[in-house]
Design a protein around this motif. Structure first.
Motif, PDB file in Angstrom:
ATOM      1  N   GLU A 181       5.485  -1.615 -18.535  1.00  0.00           N
ATOM      2  CA  GLU A 181       5.180  -2.744 -17.561  1.00  0.00           C
ATOM      3  C   GLU A 181       5.079  -2.297 -16.336  1.00  0.00           C
ATOM      4  O   GLU A 181       3.901  -2.587 -15.634  1.00  0.00           O
ATOM      5  N   TRP A 182       5.772  -1.307 -15.753  1.00  0.00           N
ATOM      6  CA  TRP A 182       5.532  -0.963 -14.400  1.00  0.00           C
ATOM      7  C   TRP A 182       4.512   0.052 -14.270  1.00  0.00           C
ATOM      8  O   TRP A 182       3.830  -0.022 -13.192  1.00  0.00           O
ATOM      9  N   ALA A 183       4.050   0.629 -15.218  1.00  0.00           N
ATOM     10  CA  ALA A 183       2.844   1.579 -15.362  1.00  0.00           C
ATOM     11  C   ALA A 183       1.578   0.574 -15.239  1.00  0.00           C
ATOM     12  O   ALA A 183       0.707   0.795 -14.561  1.00  0.00           O
TER      13      ALA A 183
ATOM     14  N   ILE B 198       1.193   9.715  -1.412  1.00  0.00           N
ATOM     15  CA  ILE B 198       0.632   9.513  -2.711  1.00  0.00           C
ATOM     16  C   ILE B 198       1.346  10.432  -3.559  1.00  0.00           C
ATOM     17  O   ILE B 198       1.194  11.778  -3.134  1.00  0.00           O
ATOM     18  N   PRO B 199       2.040  10.111  -4.589  1.00  0.00           N
ATOM     19  CA  PRO B 199       2.598  11.088  -5.743  1.00  0.00           C
ATOM     20  C   PRO B 199       1.629  12.238  -6.066  1.00  0.00           C
ATOM     21  O   PRO B 199       0.574  11.798  -6.300  1.00  0.00           O
ATOM     22  N   ASP B 200       1.984  13.173  -6.155  1.00  0.00           N
ATOM     23  CA  ASP B 200       0.958  14.307  -6.751  1.00  0.00           C
ATOM     24  C   ASP B 200      -0.039  13.846  -7.984  1.00  0.00           C
ATOM     25  O   ASP B 200      -1.154  14.027  -7.969  1.00  0.00           O
ATOM     26  N   PRO B 201       0.725  13.216  -9.023  1.00  0.00           N
ATOM     27  CA  PRO B 201      -0.094  12.894 -10.140  1.00  0.00           C
ATOM     28  C   PRO B 201      -1.309  11.917  -9.820  1.00  0.00           C
ATOM     29  O   PRO B 201      -1.983  11.742 -10.707  1.00  0.00           O
ATOM     30  N   VAL B 202      -1.075  11.253  -8.703  1.00  0.00           N
ATOM     31  CA  VAL B 202      -1.899  10.187  -8.175  1.00  0.00           C
ATOM     32  C   VAL B 202      -3.038  10.770  -7.435  1.00  0.00           C
ATOM     33  O   VAL B 202      -4.165   9.973  -7.297  1.00  0.00           O
TER      34      VAL B 202
ATOM     35  N   MET C  62       8.289   2.676 -12.057  1.00  0.00           N
ATOM     36  CA  MET C  62       7.917   3.545 -13.325  1.00  0.00           C
ATOM     37  C   MET C  62       8.699   4.556 -13.732  1.00  0.00           C
ATOM     38  O   MET C  62       8.598   5.002 -14.713  1.00  0.00           O
ATOM     39  N   GLN C  63       8.908   5.486 -12.544  1.00  0.00           N
ATOM     40  CA  GLN C  63       9.277   6.436 -12.686  1.00  0.00           C
ATOM     41  C   GLN C  63      10.752   6.458 -13.282  1.00  0.00           C
ATOM     42  O   GLN C  63      11.562   7.403 -13.735  1.00  0.00           O
TER      43      GLN C  63
ATOM     44  N   ALA D 116       2.096  -0.550  -4.327  1.00  0.00           N
ATOM     45  CA  ALA D 116       1.668   0.253  -5.629  1.00  0.00           C
ATOM     46  C   ALA D 116       2.767   1.315  -5.572  1.00  0.00           C
ATOM     47  O   ALA D 116       3.164   1.912  -6.562  1.00  0.00           O
ATOM     48  N   MET D 117       3.133   1.889  -4.351  1.00  0.00           N
ATOM     49  CA  MET D 117       4.161   3.021  -4.427  1.00  0.00           C
ATOM     50  C   MET D 117       5.494   2.344  -4.801  1.00  0.00           C
ATOM     51  O   MET D 117       6.415   3.236  -5.451  1.00  0.00           O
ATOM     52  N   GLU D 118       5.909   1.411  -4.506  1.00  0.00           N
ATOM     53  CA  GLU D 118       7.080   0.801  -5.154  1.00  0.00           C
ATOM     54  C   GLU D 118       7.081   0.680  -6.497  1.00  0.00           C
ATOM     55  O   GLU D 118       7.870   0.942  -7.359  1.00  0.00           O
ATOM     56  N   ALA D 119       5.994   0.497  -7.138  1.00  0.00           N
ATOM     57  CA  ALA D 119       5.790   0.099  -8.652  1.00  0.00           C
ATOM     58  C   ALA D 119       5.724   1.631  -9.368  1.00  0.00           C
ATOM     59  O   ALA D 119       6.333   1.872 -10.289  1.00  0.00           O
ATOM     60  N   TRP D 120       5.325   2.624  -8.555  1.00  0.00           N
ATOM     61  CA  TRP D 120       5.248   3.985  -8.938  1.00  0.00           C
ATOM     62  C   TRP D 120       6.892   4.383  -9.087  1.00  0.00           C
ATOM     63  O   TRP D 120       7.102   5.001 -10.087  1.00  0.00           O
ATOM     64  N   ASN D 121       7.545   4.136  -7.987  1.00  0.00           N
ATOM     65  CA  ASN D 121       8.799   4.599  -8.107  1.00  0.00           C
ATOM     66  C   ASN D 121       9.649   3.757  -9.325  1.00  0.00           C
ATOM     67  O   ASN D 121      10.382   4.693  -9.952  1.00  0.00           O
TER      68      ASN D 121
END
Length: 99
Positions: free
Chosen positions: A28-30, A74-78, A18-19, A11-16
């Protein structure tokens, strides 16, 4: 615990990713992030059932070493999403998600 951490890392890889992307790639990454995040939450729920004793409130749950570790990463927005899910788990609420 290994599986839950794998889901978290994915999930964290996908978040990165996505950014770093935009347009269709970003979308797609989102979608991937959302799917992986909720796979992580599903594994968290399974892990929770194995705890004895279980924390009885969100404050005690946040003190668990595993939860602290994930919260730090976890990133702040999450974080709000994570805390909402954690609160539901602590309260015994089973949330249904609609895609």
């Amino acid at each position: 615990m290994k599986l839950i951490n794998e889901h978290f890392e994915t999930a964290m890889e996908a978040w990165n990713m996505m950014q770093k992307t935009s347009g269709d790639d970003g979308a797609e990454w989102a979608e991937r992030f959302e799917r992986y995040f909720y796979e992580f939450i599903d594994e968290l729920k399974k892990w929770w059932t194995t705890l004895d004793p279980k924390p009885t409130n969100i404050e005690d749950a946040e003190e668990l070493p595993e939860i602290k570790n994930w919260m730090e990463r976890i990133p702040d927005p999450v974080k709000i999403n994570f805390l909402t899910e954690l609160e539901d788990i602590v309260d015994g609420n089973d949330t249904e998600r609609f895609d």
